[in-house]
Design a protein around this motif. Structure first.
Motif, PDB file in Angstrom:
ATOM      1  N   LEU A   1       0.831  -1.213   0.000  1.00  0.00           N
ATOM      2  CA  LEU A   1       0.000   0.000   0.000  1.00  0.00           C
ATOM      3  C   LEU A   1       0.861   1.257   0.000  1.00  0.00           C
ATOM      4  O   LEU A   1       0.518   2.249  -0.643  1.00  0.00           O
ATOM      5  CB  LEU A   1      -0.951  -0.007   1.196  1.00  0.00           C
ATOM      6  CG  LEU A   1      -2.146  -0.950   1.083  1.00  0.00           C
ATOM      7  CD1 LEU A   1      -2.948  -0.950   2.387  1.00  0.00           C
ATOM      8  CD2 LEU A   1      -3.033  -0.568  -0.080  1.00  0.00           C
ATOM      9  N   SER A   2       1.987   1.209   0.700  1.00  0.00           N
ATOM     10  CA  SER A   2       2.902   2.357   0.683  1.00  0.00           C
ATOM     11  C   SER A   2       3.444   2.586  -0.721  1.00  0.00           C
ATOM     12  O   SER A   2       3.523   3.730  -1.194  1.00  0.00           O
ATOM     13  CB  SER A   2       4.054   2.127   1.658  1.00  0.00           C
ATOM     14  OG  SER A   2       3.575   2.035   2.971  1.00  0.00           O
ATOM     15  N   LEU A   3       3.821   1.511  -1.395  1.00  0.00           N
ATOM     16  CA  LEU A   3       4.281   1.640  -2.781  1.00  0.00           C
ATOM     17  C   LEU A   3       3.179   2.189  -3.678  1.00  0.00           C
ATOM     18  O   LEU A   3       3.433   3.050  -4.531  1.00  0.00           O
ATOM     19  CB  LEU A   3       4.744   0.284  -3.309  1.00  0.00           C
ATOM     20  CG  LEU A   3       6.127  -0.176  -2.871  1.00  0.00           C
ATOM     21  CD1 LEU A   3       6.380  -1.599  -3.344  1.00  0.00           C
ATOM     22  CD2 LEU A   3       7.186   0.753  -3.416  1.00  0.00           C
ATOM     23  N   LEU A   4       1.973   1.699  -3.484  1.00  0.00           N
ATOM     24  CA  LEU A   4       0.852   2.167  -4.294  1.00  0.00           C
ATOM     25  C   LEU A   4       0.613   3.657  -4.082  1.00  0.00           C
ATOM     26  O   LEU A   4       0.431   4.405  -5.050  1.00  0.00           O
ATOM     27  CB  LEU A   4      -0.412   1.375  -3.944  1.00  0.00           C
ATOM     28  CG  LEU A   4      -1.678   1.770  -4.692  1.00  0.00           C
ATOM     29  CD1 LEU A   4      -1.519   1.501  -6.182  1.00  0.00           C
ATOM     30  CD2 LEU A   4      -2.874   1.022  -4.135  1.00  0.00           C
ATOM     31  N   ILE A   5       0.653   4.104  -2.832  1.00  0.00           N
ATOM     32  CA  ILE A   5       0.453   5.526  -2.539  1.00  0.00           C
ATOM     33  C   ILE A   5       1.568   6.354  -3.180  1.00  0.00           C
ATOM     34  O   ILE A   5       1.313   7.409  -3.763  1.00  0.00           O
ATOM     35  CB  ILE A   5       0.385   5.753  -1.015  1.00  0.00           C
ATOM     36  CG1 ILE A   5      -0.921   5.174  -0.474  1.00  0.00           C
ATOM     37  CG2 ILE A   5       0.506   7.222  -0.665  1.00  0.00           C
ATOM     38  CD1 ILE A   5      -0.995   5.123   1.036  1.00  0.00           C
ATOM     39  N   ARG A   6       2.795   5.861  -3.097  1.00  0.00           N
ATOM     40  CA  ARG A   6       3.923   6.582  -3.703  1.00  0.00           C
ATOM     41  C   ARG A   6       3.752   6.687  -5.214  1.00  0.00           C
ATOM     42  O   ARG A   6       3.952   7.750  -5.808  1.00  0.00           O
ATOM     43  CB  ARG A   6       5.218   5.854  -3.371  1.00  0.00           C
ATOM     44  CG  ARG A   6       6.439   6.522  -3.933  1.00  0.00           C
ATOM     45  CD  ARG A   6       7.709   5.877  -3.383  1.00  0.00           C
ATOM     46  NE  ARG A   6       8.844   6.348  -4.132  1.00  0.00           N
ATOM     47  CZ  ARG A   6       9.538   5.604  -4.990  1.00  0.00           C
ATOM     48  NH1 ARG A   6       9.225   4.354  -5.189  1.00  0.00           N
ATOM     49  NH2 ARG A   6      10.558   6.110  -5.635  1.00  0.00           N
TER      50      ARG A   6
ATOM     51  N   VAL B   1       0.984   6.506  -6.938  1.00  0.00           N
ATOM     52  CA  VAL B   1      -0.147   7.378  -7.251  1.00  0.00           C
ATOM     53  C   VAL B   1       0.276   8.837  -7.153  1.00  0.00           C
ATOM     54  O   VAL B   1      -0.111   9.665  -7.987  1.00  0.00           O
ATOM     55  CB  VAL B   1      -1.352   7.068  -6.333  1.00  0.00           C
ATOM     56  CG1 VAL B   1      -2.402   8.147  -6.408  1.00  0.00           C
ATOM     57  CG2 VAL B   1      -1.945   5.718  -6.691  1.00  0.00           C
ATOM     58  N   ARG B   2       1.088   9.177  -6.149  1.00  0.00           N
ATOM     59  CA  ARG B   2       1.572  10.565  -6.024  1.00  0.00           C
ATOM     60  C   ARG B   2       2.453  10.948  -7.214  1.00  0.00           C
ATOM     61  O   ARG B   2       2.335  12.048  -7.752  1.00  0.00           O
ATOM     62  CB  ARG B   2       2.347  10.737  -4.732  1.00  0.00           C
ATOM     63  CG  ARG B   2       1.465  10.825  -3.526  1.00  0.00           C
ATOM     64  CD  ARG B   2       2.260  11.100  -2.279  1.00  0.00           C
ATOM     65  NE  ARG B   2       1.384  11.088  -1.112  1.00  0.00           N
ATOM     66  CZ  ARG B   2       1.767  10.795   0.101  1.00  0.00           C
ATOM     67  NH1 ARG B   2       3.026  10.499   0.337  1.00  0.00           N
ATOM     68  NH2 ARG B   2       0.902  10.795   1.094  1.00  0.00           N
ATOM     69  N   VAL B   3       3.336  10.024  -7.619  1.00  0.00           N
ATOM     70  CA  VAL B   3       4.206  10.297  -8.764  1.00  0.00           C
ATOM     71  C   VAL B   3       3.365  10.484 -10.026  1.00  0.00           C
ATOM     72  O   VAL B   3       3.586  11.421 -10.801  1.00  0.00           O
ATOM     73  CB  VAL B   3       5.232   9.152  -8.953  1.00  0.00           C
ATOM     74  CG1 VAL B   3       5.930   9.259 -10.289  1.00  0.00           C
ATOM     75  CG2 VAL B   3       6.235   9.155  -7.822  1.00  0.00           C
ATOM     76  N   ILE B   4       2.383   9.614 -10.219  1.00  0.00           N
ATOM     77  CA  ILE B   4       1.499   9.734 -11.381  1.00  0.00           C
ATOM     78  C   ILE B   4       0.740  11.049 -11.339  1.00  0.00           C
ATOM     79  O   ILE B   4       0.616  11.741 -12.353  1.00  0.00           O
ATOM     80  CB  ILE B   4       0.540   8.533 -11.461  1.00  0.00           C
ATOM     81  CG1 ILE B   4       1.311   7.264 -11.824  1.00  0.00           C
ATOM     82  CG2 ILE B   4      -0.587   8.779 -12.457  1.00  0.00           C
ATOM     83  CD1 ILE B   4       0.507   5.986 -11.682  1.00  0.00           C
ATOM     84  N   ASP B   5       0.260  11.426 -10.174  1.00  0.00           N
ATOM     85  CA  ASP B   5      -0.480  12.681 -10.029  1.00  0.00           C
ATOM     86  C   ASP B   5       0.401  13.882 -10.368  1.00  0.00           C
ATOM     87  O   ASP B   5      -0.030  14.806 -11.058  1.00  0.00           O
ATOM     88  CB  ASP B   5      -1.026  12.794  -8.609  1.00  0.00           C
ATOM     89  CG  ASP B   5      -1.982  13.959  -8.451  1.00  0.00           C
ATOM     90  OD1 ASP B   5      -2.856  14.117  -9.329  1.00  0.00           O
ATOM     91  OD2 ASP B   5      -1.849  14.701  -7.463  1.00  0.00           O
TER      92      ASP B   5
END
Length: 91
Positions: A27-32, A34-38
């Motif tokens: 989940l931490s990787l996913l959040i990271r 998603v932030r990079v994509i954003d």
């Protein structure tokens, strides 16, 4: 509770803890990500807005081209006229 039951419980607790840690890591990787994509989407959005602002007046290109052709044609007429006039003066 027997010793083998207690061992199985500890194995289950450790396995559950490992699963929880894996879920937290994923989940931490996913959040990271998603932030990079954003951030990259925001950068692309800015680039597209700049491109739209840059090309807003492209509708004027044909009109400008027509007027430039008119100026060039007028310059050519002056050049031909002066060539005829100056050619007669030298003769």
């Amino acid at each position: 509770m027997s010793s083998s039951d207690e061992t199985l419980w500890w194995i289950a607790i450790v396995a559950g803890f490992v699963v929880v840690l894996a879920v937290v890591a994923l989940l931490s990787l996913l959040i990271r990500y998603v932030r990079v994509i954003d951030q990259r989407v925001a950068g692309i959005r800015g680039t597209l807005r700049a491109a739209a602002a840059n090309t807003r007046d492209t509708a004027l290109i044909p009109e400008t081209a027509g007027r430039v052709d008119g100026v060039l044609a007028e310059g050519l007429r002056h050049h031909l006229f002066l060539g005829r006039v100056l050619g007669k003066v030298k003769s």
